[in-house]
Design a protein around this motif. Sequence first.
Motif, PDB file in Angstrom:
ATOM      1  N   ALA A   1       0.829  -1.207   0.000  1.00 35.14           N
ATOM      2  CA  ALA A   1       0.000   0.000   0.000  1.00 35.14           C
ATOM      3  C   ALA A   1       0.864   1.257   0.000  1.00 35.14           C
ATOM      4  CB  ALA A   1      -0.926   0.006   1.214  1.00 35.14           C
ATOM      5  N   PHE A   2       2.001   1.199   0.684  1.00 32.19           N
ATOM      6  CA  PHE A   2       2.903   2.351   0.695  1.00 32.19           C
ATOM      7  C   PHE A   2       3.462   2.606  -0.703  1.00 32.19           C
ATOM      8  CE2 PHE A   2       7.097   4.339   1.640  1.00 32.19           C
ATOM      9  CZ  PHE A   2       6.614   5.493   2.236  1.00 32.19           C
ATOM     10  N   LEU A   3       3.852   1.540  -1.391  1.00 29.18           N
ATOM     11  CA  LEU A   3       4.324   1.685  -2.769  1.00 29.18           C
ATOM     12  C   LEU A   3       3.207   2.187  -3.678  1.00 29.18           C
ATOM     13  CD1 LEU A   3       6.610  -1.387  -3.481  1.00 29.18           C
ATOM     14  CD2 LEU A   3       7.207   1.009  -3.639  1.00 29.18           C
ATOM     15  N   GLY A   4       1.991   1.701  -3.457  1.00 25.20           N
ATOM     16  CA  GLY A   4       0.847   2.165  -4.235  1.00 25.20           C
ATOM     17  C   GLY A   4       0.515   3.625  -3.975  1.00 25.20           C
ATOM     18  N   TYR A   5       0.958   4.129  -2.864  1.00 24.48           N
ATOM     19  CA  TYR A   5       0.747   5.534  -2.532  1.00 24.48           C
ATOM     20  C   TYR A   5       1.858   6.416  -3.084  1.00 24.48           C
ATOM     21  CZ  TYR A   5       1.282   9.660   0.436  1.00 24.48           C
ATOM     22  OH  TYR A   5       1.492  10.934   0.880  1.00 24.48           O
ATOM     23  N   ILE A   6       3.133   6.050  -2.841  1.00 16.05           N
ATOM     24  CA  ILE A   6       4.210   6.966  -3.219  1.00 16.05           C
ATOM     25  C   ILE A   6       4.621   6.862  -4.682  1.00 16.05           C
ATOM     26  CG2 ILE A   6       5.156   7.139  -0.895  1.00 16.05           C
ATOM     27  CD1 ILE A   6       7.501   5.370  -1.867  1.00 16.05           C
ATOM     28  N   PHE A   7       4.581   5.664  -5.268  1.00 14.96           N
ATOM     29  CA  PHE A   7       5.122   5.534  -6.626  1.00 14.96           C
ATOM     30  C   PHE A   7       4.353   6.338  -7.664  1.00 14.96           C
ATOM     31  CE2 PHE A   7       6.086   3.395 -10.656  1.00 14.96           C
ATOM     32  CZ  PHE A   7       7.462   3.601 -10.656  1.00 14.96           C
ATOM     33  N   PRO A   8       3.020   6.346  -7.664  1.00 12.81           N
ATOM     34  CA  PRO A   8       2.336   7.196  -8.660  1.00 12.81           C
ATOM     35  C   PRO A   8       2.644   8.682  -8.488  1.00 12.81           C
ATOM     36  CG  PRO A   8       0.789   5.661  -7.689  1.00 12.81           C
ATOM     37  CD  PRO A   8       2.057   5.527  -6.930  1.00 12.81           C
ATOM     38  N   LEU A   9       2.751   9.135  -7.247  1.00 12.63           N
ATOM     39  CA  LEU A   9       3.060  10.544  -7.016  1.00 12.63           C
ATOM     40  C   LEU A   9       4.490  10.877  -7.432  1.00 12.63           C
ATOM     41  CD1 LEU A   9       1.254  11.099  -3.616  1.00 12.63           C
ATOM     42  CD2 LEU A   9       0.548  11.893  -5.870  1.00 12.63           C
ATOM     43  N   ILE A  10       5.419   9.973  -7.169  1.00 12.15           N
ATOM     44  CA  ILE A  10       6.795  10.185  -7.604  1.00 12.15           C
ATOM     45  C   ILE A  10       6.866  10.182  -9.128  1.00 12.15           C
ATOM     46  CG2 ILE A  10       9.095   9.115  -7.667  1.00 12.15           C
ATOM     47  CD1 ILE A  10       8.598   8.218  -4.770  1.00 12.15           C
ATOM     48  N   LEU A  11       6.128   9.300  -9.762  1.00 12.37           N
ATOM     49  CA  LEU A  11       6.116   9.241 -11.221  1.00 12.37           C
ATOM     50  C   LEU A  11       5.537  10.522 -11.824  1.00 12.37           C
ATOM     51  CD1 LEU A  11       7.019   7.116 -13.240  1.00 12.37           C
ATOM     52  CD2 LEU A  11       4.688   6.274 -13.299  1.00 12.37           C
ATOM     53  N   VAL A  12       4.477  11.052 -11.231  1.00 10.75           N
ATOM     54  CA  VAL A  12       3.902  12.319 -11.708  1.00 10.75           C
ATOM     55  C   VAL A  12       4.906  13.447 -11.518  1.00 10.75           C
ATOM     56  CG1 VAL A  12       2.145  14.058 -11.190  1.00 10.75           C
ATOM     57  CG2 VAL A  12       1.491  11.671 -11.420  1.00 10.75           C
ATOM     58  N   HIS A  13       5.531  13.503 -10.358  1.00 14.50           N
ATOM     59  CA  HIS A  13       6.517  14.552 -10.073  1.00 14.50           C
ATOM     60  C   HIS A  13       7.650  14.528 -11.087  1.00 14.50           C
ATOM     61  CE1 HIS A  13      10.206  16.097  -8.176  1.00 14.50           C
ATOM     62  NE2 HIS A  13       9.405  17.021  -7.658  1.00 14.50           N
ATOM     63  N   HIS A  14       8.225  13.358 -11.304  1.00 18.81           N
ATOM     64  CA  HIS A  14       9.356  13.252 -12.213  1.00 18.81           C
ATOM     65  C   HIS A  14       8.937  13.512 -13.659  1.00 18.81           C
ATOM     66  CE1 HIS A  14      11.313  12.036  -8.696  1.00 18.81           C
ATOM     67  NE2 HIS A  14      12.087  11.072  -9.164  1.00 18.81           N
ATOM     68  N   SER A  15       7.747  13.069 -14.021  1.00 18.35           N
ATOM     69  CA  SER A  15       7.259  13.325 -15.377  1.00 18.35           C
ATOM     70  C   SER A  15       7.140  14.815 -15.639  1.00 18.35           C
ATOM     71  CB  SER A  15       5.904  12.653 -15.597  1.00 18.35           C
ATOM     72  OG  SER A  15       6.009  11.262 -15.469  1.00 18.35           O
ATOM     73  N   ILE A  16       6.524  15.528 -14.721  1.00 21.21           N
ATOM     74  CA  ILE A  16       6.377  16.977 -14.881  1.00 21.21           C
ATOM     75  C   ILE A  16       7.750  17.637 -14.926  1.00 21.21           C
ATOM     76  CG2 ILE A  16       5.551  19.091 -13.759  1.00 21.21           C
ATOM     77  CD1 ILE A  16       3.382  17.391 -15.120  1.00 21.21           C
ATOM     78  N   LEU A  17       8.613  17.250 -14.028  1.00 21.11           N
ATOM     79  CA  LEU A  17       9.934  17.866 -13.929  1.00 21.11           C
ATOM     80  C   LEU A  17      10.750  17.674 -15.206  1.00 21.11           C
ATOM     81  CD1 LEU A  17      11.536  19.385 -11.754  1.00 21.11           C
ATOM     82  CD2 LEU A  17      12.549  17.209 -11.140  1.00 21.11           C
TER      83      LEU A  17
END
Length: 167
Positions: free
Chosen positions: A113-129
């Motif tokens: 559940a922790f991976l399901g929480y942080i990985f999409p947000l990290i992916l969005v952050h890095h994609s935008i960046l």
Amino acid sequence: MSLREAIQYSLMILLYLLLQIFFMRNVVLFNYAFCFIYIAGVLLLPADVDRMYLLLIAFGIGFTVDVFSNTYGMHAAATVLIAYLRPYLILYQMKSRGAERAEVGIRAQGLGAFLGYIFPLILVHHSILFLIEINHFGMILYTLIRIGASALFTTLLIILLELFSKR
């Protein structure tokens, strides 16, 4: 949130900022994987933080990294976006688990559940960046590889830091 918790979270954010500014901005694996550990300061805040405070904290964190990285608002924009999306992801996870109160952390959520929480947000952050800094569409494959490698690298480091923290 009590004053003690507020001080603890403030020190946690300061620690992640110092790690990013002085150490992680120079760490690059194979010219593809960059680590942006500072976003853990937004991702690991308690779930019940008011949305306006969360956005202001995210802007302050991103702006601080921008000042020291000479990136003109790229980190602030990406960090504010994940801070905006974070409550929706937490609410979705709460509904899917049937929980009344959401806890953020590897011990409270479990690894999956922790991976399901942080990985999409990290992916969005890095994609935008990385998509903000793309020069032309000929660099799209290189940029996609950088997004994936950096997201995996950042996720791994956040999980390791979370496992070895006392929280």
